[in-house]
Scaffold this motif. Structure first.
Motif, PDB file in Angstrom:
ATOM      1  N   ASN A 163       0.826  -1.211   0.000  1.00 48.09           N
ATOM      2  CA  ASN A 163       0.000   0.000   0.000  1.00 48.09           C
ATOM      3  C   ASN A 163       0.862   1.263   0.000  1.00 48.09           C
ATOM      4  O   ASN A 163       0.519   2.276  -0.620  1.00 48.09           O
ATOM      5  CB  ASN A 163      -0.980  -0.002   1.171  1.00 48.09           C
ATOM      6  CG  ASN A 163      -0.299   0.049   2.525  1.00 48.09           C
ATOM      7  OD1 ASN A 163       0.848  -0.412   2.679  1.00 48.09           O
ATOM      8  ND2 ASN A 163      -0.980   0.594   3.522  1.00 48.09           N
ATOM      9  N   LYS A 164       2.001   1.199   0.667  1.00 52.15           N
ATOM     10  CA  LYS A 164       2.910   2.347   0.681  1.00 52.15           C
ATOM     11  C   LYS A 164       3.486   2.609  -0.708  1.00 52.15           C
ATOM     12  O   LYS A 164       3.518   3.758  -1.179  1.00 52.15           O
ATOM     13  CB  LYS A 164       4.039   2.096   1.687  1.00 52.15           C
ATOM     14  CG  LYS A 164       5.000   3.269   1.835  1.00 52.15           C
ATOM     15  CD  LYS A 164       6.071   2.972   2.882  1.00 52.15           C
ATOM     16  CE  LYS A 164       7.041   4.150   3.011  1.00 52.15           C
ATOM     17  NZ  LYS A 164       8.096   3.866   4.019  1.00 52.15           N
ATOM     18  N   SER A 165       3.929   1.547  -1.377  1.00 53.31           N
ATOM     19  CA  SER A 165       4.480   1.695  -2.729  1.00 53.31           C
ATOM     20  C   SER A 165       3.409   2.163  -3.703  1.00 53.31           C
ATOM     21  O   SER A 165       3.674   2.990  -4.581  1.00 53.31           O
ATOM     22  CB  SER A 165       5.058   0.362  -3.212  1.00 53.31           C
ATOM     23  OG  SER A 165       6.163  -0.023  -2.426  1.00 53.31           O
ATOM     24  N   MET A 166       2.183   1.637  -3.547  1.00 48.15           N
ATOM     25  CA  MET A 166       1.108   2.000  -4.463  1.00 48.15           C
ATOM     26  C   MET A 166       0.702   3.459  -4.288  1.00 48.15           C
ATOM     27  O   MET A 166       0.397   4.150  -5.275  1.00 48.15           O
ATOM     28  CB  MET A 166      -0.099   1.087  -4.235  1.00 48.15           C
ATOM     29  CG  MET A 166      -1.124   1.153  -5.360  1.00 48.15           C
ATOM     30  SD  MET A 166      -0.421   0.545  -6.904  1.00 48.15           S
ATOM     31  CE  MET A 166      -1.490   1.336  -8.083  1.00 48.15           C
ATOM     32  N   LYS A 167       0.710   3.937  -3.053  1.00 44.08           N
ATOM     33  CA  LYS A 167       0.375   5.346  -2.825  1.00 44.08           C
ATOM     34  C   LYS A 167       1.424   6.263  -3.445  1.00 44.08           C
ATOM     35  O   LYS A 167       1.105   7.307  -4.027  1.00 44.08           O
ATOM     36  CB  LYS A 167       0.255   5.622  -1.326  1.00 44.08           C
ATOM     37  CG  LYS A 167      -0.983   5.010  -0.688  1.00 44.08           C
ATOM     38  CD  LYS A 167      -1.001   5.242   0.809  1.00 44.08           C
ATOM     39  CE  LYS A 167      -2.197   4.559   1.459  1.00 44.08           C
ATOM     40  NZ  LYS A 167      -2.227   4.739   2.934  1.00 44.08           N
ATOM     41  N   ARG A 168       2.678   5.842  -3.350  1.00 43.22           N
ATOM     42  CA  ARG A 168       3.750   6.629  -3.965  1.00 43.22           C
ATOM     43  C   ARG A 168       3.602   6.620  -5.483  1.00 43.22           C
ATOM     44  O   ARG A 168       3.744   7.663  -6.138  1.00 43.22           O
ATOM     45  CB  ARG A 168       5.113   6.054  -3.569  1.00 43.22           C
ATOM     46  CG  ARG A 168       6.296   6.871  -4.072  1.00 43.22           C
ATOM     47  CD  ARG A 168       7.611   6.268  -3.612  1.00 43.22           C
ATOM     48  NE  ARG A 168       8.738   7.071  -4.062  1.00 43.22           N
ATOM     49  CZ  ARG A 168      10.012   6.740  -3.886  1.00 43.22           C
ATOM     50  NH1 ARG A 168      10.316   5.611  -3.246  1.00 43.22           N
ATOM     51  NH2 ARG A 168      10.975   7.523  -4.332  1.00 43.22           N
ATOM     52  N   ALA A 169       3.292   5.457  -6.039  1.00 41.65           N
ATOM     53  CA  ALA A 169       3.101   5.343  -7.487  1.00 41.65           C
ATOM     54  C   ALA A 169       1.906   6.178  -7.937  1.00 41.65           C
ATOM     55  O   ALA A 169       1.951   6.833  -8.988  1.00 41.65           O
ATOM     56  CB  ALA A 169       2.900   3.880  -7.873  1.00 41.65           C
ATOM     57  N   SER A 170       0.840   6.174  -7.135  1.00 44.86           N
ATOM     58  CA  SER A 170      -0.349   6.967  -7.470  1.00 44.86           C
ATOM     59  C   SER A 170      -0.031   8.449  -7.463  1.00 44.86           C
ATOM     60  O   SER A 170      -0.488   9.205  -8.337  1.00 44.86           O
ATOM     61  CB  SER A 170      -1.482   6.668  -6.485  1.00 44.86           C
ATOM     62  OG  SER A 170      -1.938   5.347  -6.621  1.00 44.86           O
ATOM     63  N   LEU A 171       0.752   8.893  -6.468  1.00 47.12           N
ATOM     64  CA  LEU A 171       1.134  10.303  -6.389  1.00 47.12           C
ATOM     65  C   LEU A 171       1.949  10.707  -7.616  1.00 47.12           C
ATOM     66  O   LEU A 171       1.688  11.749  -8.233  1.00 47.12           O
ATOM     67  CB  LEU A 171       1.943  10.559  -5.116  1.00 47.12           C
ATOM     68  CG  LEU A 171       2.427  12.005  -4.896  1.00 47.12           C
ATOM     69  CD1 LEU A 171       1.240  12.958  -4.806  1.00 47.12           C
ATOM     70  CD2 LEU A 171       3.279  12.091  -3.638  1.00 47.12           C
ATOM     71  N   VAL A 172       2.917   9.869  -7.982  1.00 49.30           N
ATOM     72  CA  VAL A 172       3.747  10.151  -9.160  1.00 49.30           C
ATOM     73  C   VAL A 172       2.887  10.138 -10.424  1.00 49.30           C
ATOM     74  O   VAL A 172       2.974  11.045 -11.263  1.00 49.30           O
ATOM     75  CB  VAL A 172       4.890   9.127  -9.285  1.00 49.30           C
ATOM     76  CG1 VAL A 172       5.629   9.288 -10.615  1.00 49.30           C
ATOM     77  CG2 VAL A 172       5.872   9.276  -8.126  1.00 49.30           C
ATOM     78  N   GLY A 173       2.055   9.108 -10.555  1.00 53.12           N
ATOM     79  CA  GLY A 173       1.234   8.972 -11.753  1.00 53.12           C
ATOM     80  C   GLY A 173       0.242  10.103 -11.915  1.00 53.12           C
ATOM     81  O   GLY A 173       0.134  10.698 -12.995  1.00 53.12           O
ATOM     82  N   VAL A 174      -0.503  10.432 -10.856  1.00 53.36           N
ATOM     83  CA  VAL A 174      -1.518  11.479 -10.935  1.00 53.36           C
ATOM     84  C   VAL A 174      -0.873  12.857 -11.101  1.00 53.36           C
ATOM     85  O   VAL A 174      -1.364  13.700 -11.866  1.00 53.36           O
ATOM     86  CB  VAL A 174      -2.435  11.444  -9.697  1.00 53.36           C
ATOM     87  CG1 VAL A 174      -3.386  12.637  -9.687  1.00 53.36           C
ATOM     88  CG2 VAL A 174      -3.225  10.140  -9.660  1.00 53.36           C
ATOM     89  N   SER A 175       0.235  13.105 -10.391  1.00 44.61           N
ATOM     90  CA  SER A 175       0.927  14.394 -10.516  1.00 44.61           C
ATOM     91  C   SER A 175       1.458  14.600 -11.931  1.00 44.61           C
ATOM     92  O   SER A 175       1.288  15.681 -12.523  1.00 44.61           O
ATOM     93  CB  SER A 175       2.097  14.469  -9.526  1.00 44.61           C
ATOM     94  OG  SER A 175       1.658  14.356  -8.206  1.00 44.61           O
ATOM     95  N   THR A 176       2.085  13.562 -12.477  1.00 45.16           N
ATOM     96  CA  THR A 176       2.610  13.645 -13.841  1.00 45.16           C
ATOM     97  C   THR A 176       1.476  13.859 -14.834  1.00 45.16           C
ATOM     98  O   THR A 176       1.571  14.691 -15.749  1.00 45.16           O
ATOM     99  CB  THR A 176       3.366  12.351 -14.207  1.00 45.16           C
ATOM    100  OG1 THR A 176       4.398  12.120 -13.243  1.00 45.16           O
ATOM    101  CG2 THR A 176       3.978  12.443 -15.592  1.00 45.16           C
TER     102      THR A 176
END
Length: 482
Positions: free
Chosen positions: A274-287
């Motif tokens: 869940n920690k990795s996925m939240k980081r990936a979501s932040l990167v993905g949505v921000s980009t």
């Protein structure tokens, strides 16, 4: 709706859990050790989210205007990230770090909510995924047709008759997908998603660059704070319906909840998924938001209220023709990878159910090792080969029969956005965290659900209006892009 009842071998073992042994190549559920990271998950998200629709955001901004258009882009980026973090916490149950794994969105809903909601989730998720794969076949062919048309316009002039059939390009796209569909599962898609993500960055950047060049050259369209002007650009009815459709287009442009759990299931367990996925979501949505704002706002600045639906395939630009060709080719390559990202959950759903129902059928369960030049050994399943080939053929034929399917896809998106991106994540978060009824947090989450439901209904109304317009000129097997 019993057909949507998905189970997995690991889930059938009741309360028996495997203890992860670092000396063995398996995870705590006895499955092959996952190797995904937040970086590969980010690539999957970007591949799923940044589609060729990024180039249509100038049209959406034109319908809404500078203030509302930009504000809605930002608001839905926050909503998407917020609900995706809730969904990421539900991958394991009941504890988000040490609980039992859920392999699909339906498994997650079954663990936290149960009942009829599991079937509702299945209908919304798989209906949306099937619709997207058909839509991507159409969109890829349009991009490839645009390459031929750009060359034709360059040689014969912008007013020349450069009519080209979509059919050969749909067939080629389908053949490529038949080959790629033999990739066994989501875990093996990282290389394809990384390639697709690079392609999406490339054509979005080209679109932004061309828009900047147009603005710098001074040849810009007329813009307004409130977008298109009634009586000048559109009628009053068109203003209303197109505004609804534009809001829906922006909201759906961020949605990737349909594949979030499947993406998270590729992540290694350290750090916690869940920690990795939240980081990936932040990167993905921000980009994604960065490119969406640039493409939408700069495209609107360049074309004004006359912004085309897609300023590459609809020829908002004609020159330099070679750059337009390259950008459209990048769109097609991106959609090749994106098709697989959305098709894999469908493949896995059918195959796991067939394996469970007919475990002794050799045609379904047997795999054969084949040496593939330059790739080494590759496991081939006859059932996988036949079923996945049939699926690709069917989606390709549907794309050929219904040239206006993208209008239908807008309606499918409206129907699936609210339950998958907002309602289920919110309801599961409330159940997981035991949020007290009528507390400020509970009221806030419920208000978010209602607001997004209204957006989905308005977008559905706009899509239906567009669909009615498309049906009036419908001719089967006349997929000519003019």
């Amino acid at each position: 709706m019993k057909g949507f009842n998905t189970e997995h071998p690991a889930a059938e073992s009741g309360d028996v859990y495997y203890v992860s042994d670092p000396t063995k190549n398996v995870d705590d559920d006895g499955r092959e050790k996952r190797t995904g990271t937040w970086l590969t998950a980010s690539a999957h998200i970007i591949t799923a989210v940044i589609g060729s629709g990024v180039l249509s955001l100038a049209w959406a901004i034109a319908q809404l205007g500078w203030i509302a258009g930009t504000l809605i882009l930002v608001i839905f980026s926050f909503i998407t990230y917020f609900t995706s973090t809730m969904l990421a916490d539900c991958y394991r149950a009941p504890d988000p770090v040490t609980g039992k794994r859920n392999y699909t969105y339906m498994d997650v809903v079954r663990s936290y909510l149960g009942g009829r909601k599991v079937q509702l989730c299945g209908v919304a998720q798989y209906g949306n995924l099937i619709g997207i794969t058909v839509g991507y076949t159409i969109t890829a062919s349009i991009s490839l047709v645009a390459v031929g048309k750009a060359n034709c316009f360059h040689k014969k002039g912008h007013e020349a008759d450069c009519t080209i059939s979509n059919y050969p390009y749909m067939a080629v796209f389908g053949i490529i997908q038949i080959i790629l569909s033999q990739i066994p599962n989501f875990h093996k898609l990282s290389f394809l998603s990384l390639m697709a993500a690079v392609m999406s960055f490339t054509y979005a950047t080209i679109g932004i660059g061309l828009a900047i060049a147009t603005v710098a050259g001074g040849k810009v369209g007329k813009t307004n704070m409130t977008g298109t002007v009634v009586g000048v650009d559109v009628t009053a009815a068109q203003k209303i319906w197109r505004s609804f459709q534009a809001v829906g287009d922006i909201a759906f442009a961020y949605a990737y909840a349909t594949v979030l759990i499947e993406i998270q299931d590729t992540l290694k367990s350290s750090p916690a998924e869940n920690k990795s996925m939240k980081r990936a979501s932040l990167v993905g949505v921000s980009t994604t938001t960065f490119f969406y704002i640039l493409c939408g706002c700069l495209g609107y600045a360049a074309f004004g209220n006359k912004a085309p639906g897609d300023f590459l395939t609809d020829f908002g630009f004609y020159e330099p023709f070679w750059l337009i060709d390259f950008a459209n080719a990048c769109i097609a390559f991106h959609l090749i990878g994106a098709y697989q990202v959305f098709a894999q959950p469908i493949f896995q759903f059918v195959e796991k159910r067939c394996n469970r129902n007919w475990p002794d059928n050799k045609f379904i369960t047997s795999e054969y090792s084949v040496n593939v030049p330059f790739l080494g050994k590759f496991n081939i399943s006859l059932f996988r080969l036949v079923w996945r080939t049939a699926y690709v053929v069917i989606t390709t034929v549907v794309a050929m029969i219904f040239p206006f399917f993208n209008a239908i896809l807008g309606l499918i998106g409206a129907a699936s956005f609210w339950p998958l991106t907002v309602y289920f994540p919110v309801e599961m978060h409330i159940a997981q965290r035991k949020v007290k009824k009528y507390s400020p947090r509970w009221i806030g989450l419920k208000m978010l659900c209602w607001v997004c439901l209204i957006v989905s209904l308005l977008a559905a109304a706009g899509s239906i209006a567009g669909l009615i317009s498309s049906v009036k000129t419908y001719k089967p097997f006349r997929t000519i892009h003019e």
